[in-house]
Design a protein around this motif. Sequence first.
Motif, PDB file in Angstrom:
ATOM      1  N   SER A 385       0.815  -1.219   0.000  1.00 25.44           N
ATOM      2  CA  SER A 385       0.000   0.000   0.000  1.00 25.44           C
ATOM      3  C   SER A 385       0.845   1.265   0.000  1.00 25.44           C
ATOM      4  O   SER A 385       0.458   2.288  -0.583  1.00 25.44           O
ATOM      5  CB  SER A 385      -0.935   0.007   1.215  1.00 25.44           C
ATOM      6  OG  SER A 385      -0.203  -0.060   2.422  1.00 25.44           O
ATOM      7  N   GLN A 389       0.632   4.111  -2.892  1.00 22.82           N
ATOM      8  CA  GLN A 389       0.390   5.519  -2.594  1.00 22.82           C
ATOM      9  C   GLN A 389       1.427   6.405  -3.285  1.00 22.82           C
ATOM     10  O   GLN A 389       1.082   7.424  -3.901  1.00 22.82           O
ATOM     11  CB  GLN A 389       0.424   5.742  -1.076  1.00 22.82           C
ATOM     12  CG  GLN A 389       0.473   7.199  -0.617  1.00 22.82           C
ATOM     13  CD  GLN A 389      -0.807   7.962  -0.908  1.00 22.82           C
ATOM     14  OE1 GLN A 389      -1.786   7.388  -1.374  1.00 22.82           O
ATOM     15  NE2 GLN A 389      -0.788   9.257  -0.678  1.00 22.82           N
ATOM     16  N   LYS A 392       0.750   6.486  -6.982  1.00 20.22           N
ATOM     17  CA  LYS A 392      -0.412   7.317  -7.286  1.00 20.22           C
ATOM     18  C   LYS A 392      -0.046   8.798  -7.253  1.00 20.22           C
ATOM     19  O   LYS A 392      -0.447   9.576  -8.119  1.00 20.22           O
ATOM     20  CB  LYS A 392      -1.522   7.011  -6.275  1.00 20.22           C
ATOM     21  CG  LYS A 392      -2.868   7.653  -6.567  1.00 20.22           C
ATOM     22  CD  LYS A 392      -3.040   9.028  -5.978  1.00 20.22           C
ATOM     23  CE  LYS A 392      -2.910   9.030  -4.473  1.00 20.22           C
ATOM     24  NZ  LYS A 392      -3.151  10.391  -3.902  1.00 20.22           N
ATOM     25  N   ASP A 413      -9.605   9.876  -2.398  1.00 21.84           N
ATOM     26  CA  ASP A 413      -8.294   9.294  -2.122  1.00 21.84           C
ATOM     27  C   ASP A 413      -8.349   8.387  -0.895  1.00 21.84           C
ATOM     28  O   ASP A 413      -8.142   8.813   0.230  1.00 21.84           O
ATOM     29  CB  ASP A 413      -7.266  10.409  -1.915  1.00 21.84           C
ATOM     30  CG  ASP A 413      -5.838   9.852  -1.890  1.00 21.84           C
ATOM     31  OD1 ASP A 413      -5.682   8.639  -2.121  1.00 21.84           O
ATOM     32  OD2 ASP A 413      -4.911  10.627  -1.632  1.00 21.84           O
ATOM     33  N   GLU A 415      -7.444   4.016   0.276  1.00 23.85           N
ATOM     34  CA  GLU A 415      -6.704   2.832  -0.179  1.00 23.85           C
ATOM     35  C   GLU A 415      -7.574   1.971  -1.086  1.00 23.85           C
ATOM     36  O   GLU A 415      -7.108   1.450  -2.094  1.00 23.85           O
ATOM     37  CB  GLU A 415      -6.239   2.018   1.034  1.00 23.85           C
ATOM     38  CG  GLU A 415      -5.350   0.839   0.645  1.00 23.85           C
ATOM     39  CD  GLU A 415      -4.693   0.176   1.842  1.00 23.85           C
ATOM     40  OE1 GLU A 415      -4.118  -0.901   1.658  1.00 23.85           O
ATOM     41  OE2 GLU A 415      -4.748   0.743   2.947  1.00 23.85           O
ATOM     42  N   GLN A 417     -10.003   3.027  -3.014  1.00 18.28           N
ATOM     43  CA  GLN A 417     -10.142   3.697  -4.296  1.00 18.28           C
ATOM     44  C   GLN A 417      -8.874   3.570  -5.131  1.00 18.28           C
ATOM     45  O   GLN A 417      -8.930   3.356  -6.342  1.00 18.28           O
ATOM     46  CB  GLN A 417     -10.472   5.181  -4.071  1.00 18.28           C
ATOM     47  CG  GLN A 417     -10.832   5.925  -5.341  1.00 18.28           C
ATOM     48  CD  GLN A 417     -12.105   5.410  -5.968  1.00 18.28           C
ATOM     49  OE1 GLN A 417     -13.148   5.407  -5.339  1.00 18.28           O
ATOM     50  NE2 GLN A 417     -12.044   4.963  -7.203  1.00 18.28           N
ATOM     51  N   ARG A 418      -7.694   3.694  -4.493  1.00 18.78           N
ATOM     52  CA  ARG A 418      -6.430   3.552  -5.229  1.00 18.78           C
ATOM     53  C   ARG A 418      -6.306   2.160  -5.823  1.00 18.78           C
ATOM     54  O   ARG A 418      -5.843   1.993  -6.961  1.00 18.78           O
ATOM     55  CB  ARG A 418      -5.253   3.857  -4.296  1.00 18.78           C
ATOM     56  CG  ARG A 418      -5.137   5.306  -3.883  1.00 18.78           C
ATOM     57  CD  ARG A 418      -3.795   5.602  -3.243  1.00 18.78           C
ATOM     58  NE  ARG A 418      -3.622   4.970  -1.952  1.00 18.78           N
ATOM     59  CZ  ARG A 418      -4.009   5.498  -0.793  1.00 18.78           C
ATOM     60  NH1 ARG A 418      -4.609   6.681  -0.769  1.00 18.78           N
ATOM     61  NH2 ARG A 418      -3.796   4.863   0.343  1.00 18.78           N
ATOM     62  N   THR A 419      -6.717   1.142  -5.060  1.00 23.82           N
ATOM     63  CA  THR A 419      -6.677  -0.232  -5.562  1.00 23.82           C
ATOM     64  C   THR A 419      -7.597  -0.403  -6.758  1.00 23.82           C
ATOM     65  O   THR A 419      -7.235  -1.032  -7.751  1.00 23.82           O
ATOM     66  CB  THR A 419      -7.087  -1.214  -4.443  1.00 23.82           C
ATOM     67  OG1 THR A 419      -6.172  -1.087  -3.355  1.00 23.82           O
ATOM     68  CG2 THR A 419      -7.073  -2.646  -4.940  1.00 23.82           C
ATOM     69  N   TRP A 421      -8.606   1.977  -8.837  1.00 21.53           N
ATOM     70  CA  TRP A 421      -8.021   2.697  -9.988  1.00 21.53           C
ATOM     71  C   TRP A 421      -6.945   1.851 -10.659  1.00 21.53           C
ATOM     72  O   TRP A 421      -6.875   1.776 -11.888  1.00 21.53           O
ATOM     73  CB  TRP A 421      -7.406   4.017  -9.511  1.00 21.53           C
ATOM     74  CG  TRP A 421      -8.404   5.108  -9.273  1.00 21.53           C
ATOM     75  CD1 TRP A 421      -9.674   5.181  -9.737  1.00 21.53           C
ATOM     76  CD2 TRP A 421      -8.204   6.283  -8.491  1.00 21.53           C
ATOM     77  NE1 TRP A 421     -10.285   6.322  -9.291  1.00 21.53           N
ATOM     78  CE2 TRP A 421      -9.407   7.018  -8.533  1.00 21.53           C
ATOM     79  CE3 TRP A 421      -7.138   6.788  -7.750  1.00 21.53           C
ATOM     80  CZ2 TRP A 421      -9.562   8.235  -7.879  1.00 21.53           C
ATOM     81  CZ3 TRP A 421      -7.291   8.002  -7.094  1.00 21.53           C
ATOM     82  CH2 TRP A 421      -8.490   8.707  -7.163  1.00 21.53           C
TER      83      TRP A 421
END
Length: 439
Positions: A385, A389, A392, A413, A415, A417-419, A421
């Motif tokens: 993670s 980050q 990203k 923003d 974790e 949502q980042r995954t 994306w």
Amino acid sequence: MKKIRRRGIHLKSFRFIHAADLHLDSPFKGYMNIPSEEITSYIKNSTFIALQAMVDLAIREKVQFIVLSGDIFDLADRSLRAQIRFQKEMLKLGEYNIQVFIIHGNHDPEDGSRADLQWPDHIHFFPSNQVEMIPAYDTNGQEIAHIYGISYPTKSVTSNLTKKFNITDVNQYNIALLHTNLDGNPNHDNYAPSQKEDLLQLAVNYWALGHIHSRQIVHENPHIVYPGNIQGRSVRELGERGCYIIDVDETKATRLTFVSLEAVRWIHHKIKITDLKNEQDLKNIIDKQLKILEEDKEYKPTIVRFTFEGHGPLHHFLNENINIKELLLEYQEYTIESLKSDQFFVWIESFKVNTSPEISRDQYMDDSHYLGDLLRISQHLLNDSKELQDFKEEALFSMKSHLKAGKYLREMDSEQQRTEWLKRAEELVLYLLLEEVKS
């Protein structure tokens, strides 16, 4: 309505309705070419039907007054039809001694043209040159609250109107009407911009806001509330739309109850194609979802958009434009054929396709080809993670300085949502690279 100002202050319990953004007689651009007179007429009248539902609710729930926080009409130059319909419903409220307090917003500013109609004493329009206070009364003529408000003089109000409020009486229950873009919401025009801190500094118990079409309780005790609009006008305004009933007791304790008013409900339903093997499976899942909507206990006319997503064997079928057009036409024609003038309907607005072909991820994971490199990097980021980050931050650095995109990115923003994306980006790149190889 008899009004008697009492000596001293002894708070009483009362009930009122907060609504905003009625947008009466909205043109519903893009939806007036539906080949069904019954459906188009119903959609075109939906804002009026929602208004009537609000008035009926006020009478049924025995509220003392209603506050309307701007954009009653859809255009500055109000249609005569909308003005007459609105006046008719407001006159009905007068028969039950229900006061109505109204401000103008950016869609219906004071300088817009209007018919010379007579408005009875129980209807109060706030001016635009200053904040005005008007008392609210119960049916016995006893004062129960102070209502403050200010209208838009013109469409484009860019100043912070909260600076004009001067409310210091902490003994009364104070309600303030304001049509504002609070805290710079990037999805709405930045008219009468304000900050939550501005509102909290004033002795207001309930801020009745308008302008943002999604309902939200921004703050409690004191309350800062957007009720949203009473009728969704496109697939961007999904689900229930309506107003809040607010109950206030003798201690100023405030309780909110949302009530849906919309005449037509907009739905966006996503269908994963991963487990769909053929066209019959596709038809079955559409039919199943339509049946669920048709059996909904609220039984409201519904307009639905279906979006197909994911990957699977139906990708190529769905991406043939003629197939989607024929599928949509078939369902729409069936709806028209089965429609009666008084019948509930579910109208499919469109089919959107956001799919990719079946890709065996494991097939390329150990490959020395650049697809293998891509998948291994992606997998490594999914397992770390911290690195995800950092990745990203580097990838989206230039977008973060953008006024609207930057705020959107900050709000999303997380974790999770980042995954998401990264997975979507991986899927898209794989699809594009494989399509390039095939060609």
